[in-house]
Design an enzyme around this catalytic site. Structure first.
Site, PDB file in Angstrom:
ATOM      1  N   TYR A  42      -3.980 -10.678 -52.636  1.00 48.92           N
ATOM      2  CA  TYR A  42      -5.086 -10.603 -53.757  1.00 48.92           C
ATOM      3  C   TYR A  42      -4.466 -11.253 -55.246  1.00 48.92           C
ATOM      4  O   TYR A  42      -4.426 -10.320 -56.136  1.00 48.92           O
ATOM      5  CB  TYR A  42      -5.700  -9.358 -53.809  1.00 48.92           C
ATOM      6  N   TYR A  52     -14.343  -0.720 -45.971  1.00 50.14           N
ATOM      7  CA  TYR A  52     -13.384  -1.638 -45.962  1.00 50.14           C
ATOM      8  C   TYR A  52     -12.867  -1.656 -44.533  1.00 50.14           C
ATOM      9  O   TYR A  52     -12.564  -0.554 -44.095  1.00 50.14           O
ATOM     10  CB  TYR A  52     -12.198  -1.333 -47.135  1.00 50.14           C
ATOM     11  N   ASP A 108     -13.612   3.193 -37.607  1.00 52.34           N
ATOM     12  CA  ASP A 108     -12.286   2.482 -38.104  1.00 52.34           C
ATOM     13  C   ASP A 108     -11.449   3.583 -38.577  1.00 52.34           C
ATOM     14  O   ASP A 108     -11.646   4.040 -39.737  1.00 52.34           O
ATOM     15  CB  ASP A 108     -12.533   1.632 -39.029  1.00 52.34           C
ATOM     16  N   LYS A 159      -2.148   0.374 -39.046  1.00 52.92           N
ATOM     17  CA  LYS A 159      -1.528   0.798 -40.173  1.00 52.92           C
ATOM     18  C   LYS A 159      -0.315   1.722 -39.543  1.00 52.92           C
ATOM     19  O   LYS A 159       0.696   1.092 -39.431  1.00 52.92           O
ATOM     20  CB  LYS A 159      -2.317   1.605 -41.260  1.00 52.92           C
TER      21      LYS A 159
HETATM   22  C1  LIG Z   1      -6.048  -1.646 -44.011  1.00 50.60           C
HETATM   23  C2  LIG Z   1      -7.335  -1.512 -43.107  1.00 50.60           C
HETATM   24  C3  LIG Z   1      -7.704  -2.699 -42.338  1.00 50.60           C
HETATM   25  C4  LIG Z   1      -7.118  -3.843 -42.039  1.00 50.60           C
HETATM   26  O1  LIG Z   1      -5.969  -3.803 -41.519  1.00 50.60           O
HETATM   27  P1  LIG Z   1      -4.888  -4.908 -41.697  1.00 50.60           P
HETATM   28  O2  LIG Z   1      -3.578  -4.524 -40.812  1.00 50.60           O
HETATM   29  O3  LIG Z   1      -4.477  -4.992 -43.222  1.00 50.60           O
HETATM   30  O4  LIG Z   1      -5.459  -6.086 -41.030  1.00 50.60           O
HETATM   31  C5  LIG Z   1      -9.138  -2.338 -41.547  1.00 50.60           C
HETATM   32  N1  LIG Z   1      -9.756  -1.148 -41.815  1.00 50.60           N
HETATM   33  C6  LIG Z   1      -9.112  -0.168 -42.764  1.00 50.60           C
HETATM   34  C7  LIG Z   1      -9.937   1.338 -42.779  1.00 50.60           C
HETATM   35  C8  LIG Z   1      -7.983  -0.186 -43.300  1.00 50.60           C
HETATM   36  O5  LIG Z   1      -7.484   0.633 -44.139  1.00 50.60           O
END
Ligand SMILES: *Cc1c(COP(=O)(O)O)cnc(C)c1O
Length: 426
Positions: free
Chosen positions: A15, A143, A247, A276
Site C-alpha cells: 500500500y 477485511y 475468516d 497469519k
Molecule cells: C491478513 C488477513 C487476510 C489476508 O491474508 P494474506 O496472508 O495477507 O493474504 C485475510 N483475512 C484476514 C482476516 C486477515 O487479517
C-alpha cells in the site's frame, strides 16, 4: 545507489505510492520481540510483523524444525504424493480446531485461503442443485485479503471498491454488528443487527455463503463485537440454505485470548480460514478447513473434484514450521500470556481516555487499541520509532498493538508508553 535508494527506486512496499515512498528502515536481523536495524538500533516489534510472530522472531524451536525439514524434503508436489509434514500438521490442526472441521486444504497465504473458501461454497451450492447461489453476503468494515474475490467482500469504502468498478464482483453487505463485545445484548432485532441480516437473506436467493471475521474485525477497524450475533447468524444461515464461513486468519491461535474466536460462540462454521500466525510467522502458509457436509457435498456432486491446487500446496517446510509453532502453543502458556497482555495494556493505556482526541481504548486478549477521532499518519509514527524503541504502524484512526505472546511486562510497558506518546503527539 545505496541499498535503501535501490529499495526506494525499485521495490514496491505494501500500500505505498512509488512516487512518494514513505520512510523505510533496513532490518538486519531479528530475535525474540526485537528487530535490529542496520545502524544497530533495536526496536520492539509491537505488530508481531502483522500479527504473525506469536513466539517471537527467529524462535529456535521453529527454525530448528525448518532446518530439519530443509535437509530432508524442502518441497515435493502434492498431486499424487503426500508427506509426513502435511499429515502430522493435519492431525494437530484437527485436534485443536472446532470438531466439525474435518477436511483441510493447505495453501500459501491468507487471501488464497479465502479464495478457496469462497470457491468451496460456490461449488457446494452447485453440487446440491443451487447453482444460482453464487454470490456472498458479508458485514461492512471487514477485511479478507487482496485477491479479487477476497477483495469483493472487504469493506467497500476502506477497500476502495470504486477504483475497481466493473472488475470486482458485487456482493451483498449488511452493517457491521452494532453491539460491542461486553455490552448487553438487546433482544430487539432492530437494535442488534439481525433485522438487516434476516431481511437480506430473505430477499436474496443468490447467496452461497455468509463470510465474516468472527468477534474481531481486524484491518477493517480493530472492532470487537458480540458473539450472540454469530450464534443467531448460524441459525439464519441454516434456515436459508446459506453456508457460514469464518475468516480466523487474524483471530486464530490465541490472539483474542481464546484459541479461536469461534470459541466465544456456541456454534461452528461450515468453512474456516486460518493463516497469519499458523507458522508462528516464520514462513507464509494458510489453510481452509471444512466439515463433512461441504466436503462430501462437493465430492458427491458434479464434477466432484474441487477446482483448486496451488503449485506449492502443503509445502513441507511451511508444514514443519506450523507444526512446531502449534507444539509451542500447546506447551507455552498462551492463556496466561494473553491475559497478562490484556490486563496490563488495559491498565497502562487507561490514561489515554483523558487525552483530547481519543475516541475509545479497548483491549481483548493480545490486542490493544487506542482509537483516535482523526486519522493517524503511519509515516509520522515511523519517525518516532527510534525514540520510543517500539515499532508501531497505525492505520486509519487506530494506534494498536498485537505484541508477541512472549513479551515481558517490561516490553509491554515500553509498548504502552509508545502508544500513549503517539496518541498525544500525532
Ligand atoms: C491478513 C488477513 C487476510 C489476508 O491474508 P494474506 O496472508 O495477507 O493474504 C485475510 N483475512 C484476514 C482476516 C486477515 O487479517
Amino acid at each position: 545507489m545505496t541499498p535503501l535508494e535501490f529499495d526506494q527506486h525499485h521495490l514496491w512496499h505494501p500500500y505505498t505510492n512509488v512516487a512518494k515512498p514513505g520512510p523505510t528502515f533496513r532490518v538486519s536481523e531479528a530475535e525474540g520481540v526485537h528487530i535490529t536495524l542496520d545502524d544497530g538500533t533495536k526496536l520492539i516489534d509491537a505488530m508481531s510483523s502483522w500479527w504473525c510472530m506469536l513466539h517471537g522472531h527467529r524462535n529456535p524451536y521453529i527454525t530448528q524444525a525448518i532446518h530439519d525439514q530443509v535437509d530432508k524434503l524442502p518441497h515435493v508436489m502434492f498431486g499424487g504424493l503426500t508427506h509426513d509434514a502435511a499429515i502430522d500438521l493435519g492431525r494437530t490442526l484437527l485436534d485443536i480446531t472446532p470438531t466439525s472441521m474435518q477436511r483441510i486444504f493447505y495453501c500459501d497465504s491468507g487471501s488464497v485461503a479465502v479464495e478457496v473458501a469462497m470457491k468451496m461454497a460456490v461449488q457446494y451450492q452447485h453440487s446440491i442443485g443451487q447453482p444460482q447461489r453464487s454470490k456472498f453476503l458479508t458485514i461492512r468494515s471487514g477485511y479478507h485479503g487482496d485477491t479479487w474475490k477476497a477483495m469483493s467482500v472487504c469493506d467497500p469504502v476502506t477497500g476502495m471498491h470504486h477504483l475497481f468498478q466493473g472488475a470486482l464482483s458485487i456482493q451483498h453487505f449488511v452493517p457491521k454488528p452494532p453491539v460491542q463485545l461486553g455490552d448487553d445484548w438487546p433482544e430487539d432485532e432492530s437494535h442488534n443487527g439481525l433485522a438487516e441480516l434476516r431481511q437480506t437473506l430473505e430477499a436474496n436467493q443468490d447467496i452461497a455463503a455468509f463470510v465474516l471475521e468472527p468477534i474481531v474485525q481486524g484491518t477493517g477497524g480493530m472492532y470487537f463485537y458480540h458473539p450472540e450475533y454469530l450464534n443467531a447468524a448460524r441459525q439464519l444461515c441454516d434456515e436459508h440454505g446459506v453456508l457460514l464461513i469464518f475468516d480466523e486468519i487474524a483471530t486464530g491461535f490465541g490472539r483474542t485470548g481464546k484459541l479461536f474466536a469461534t470459541d466465544f460462540t456456541n456454534i461452528e462454521p461450515d468453512i474456516l480460514c486460518l493463516g497469519k500466525a499458523l507458522t508462528g510467522g516464520h514462513i507464509s502458509f494458510a489453510c481452509t478447513m471444512t466439515n463433512d457436509r461441504v466436503a462430501n457435498g462437493i465430492g458427491n456432486g458434479k464434477p466432484g473434484i474441487f477446482m483448486h491446487g496451488p503449485t506449492f500446496m502443503a509445502n513441507p517446510i511451511a508444514c514443519a514450521a506450523a507444526k512446531a509453532s502449534l507444539e509451542l502453543l500447546g506447551q507455552n502458556n498462551w492463556q496466561a500470556q494473553t491475559q497478562q497482555i490484556e490486563s496490563q495494556m488495559a491498565e497502562e493505556l487507561a490514561p489515554a481516555n483523558d487525552l483530547p482526541n481519543v475516541a475509545q481504548v479497548r483491549t481483548l486478549g493480545g490486542i490493544a487499541v487506542i482509537e483516535m477521532d482523526h486519522v493517524v499518519s503511519a509515516d509520522q509514527a515511523h519517525g518516532l520509532a527510534k525514540e520510543t524503541g517500539v515499532y508501531l504502524r497505525p492505520f486509519g484512526t487506530k494506534i494498536y498493538t498485537m505484541p508477541p505472546f512472549i513479551s515481558t511486562p517490561d516490553d509491554l510497558s515500553q509498548i504502552s508508553a509508545a502508544m500513549l506518546r503517539l496518541a498525544k503527539e500525532l
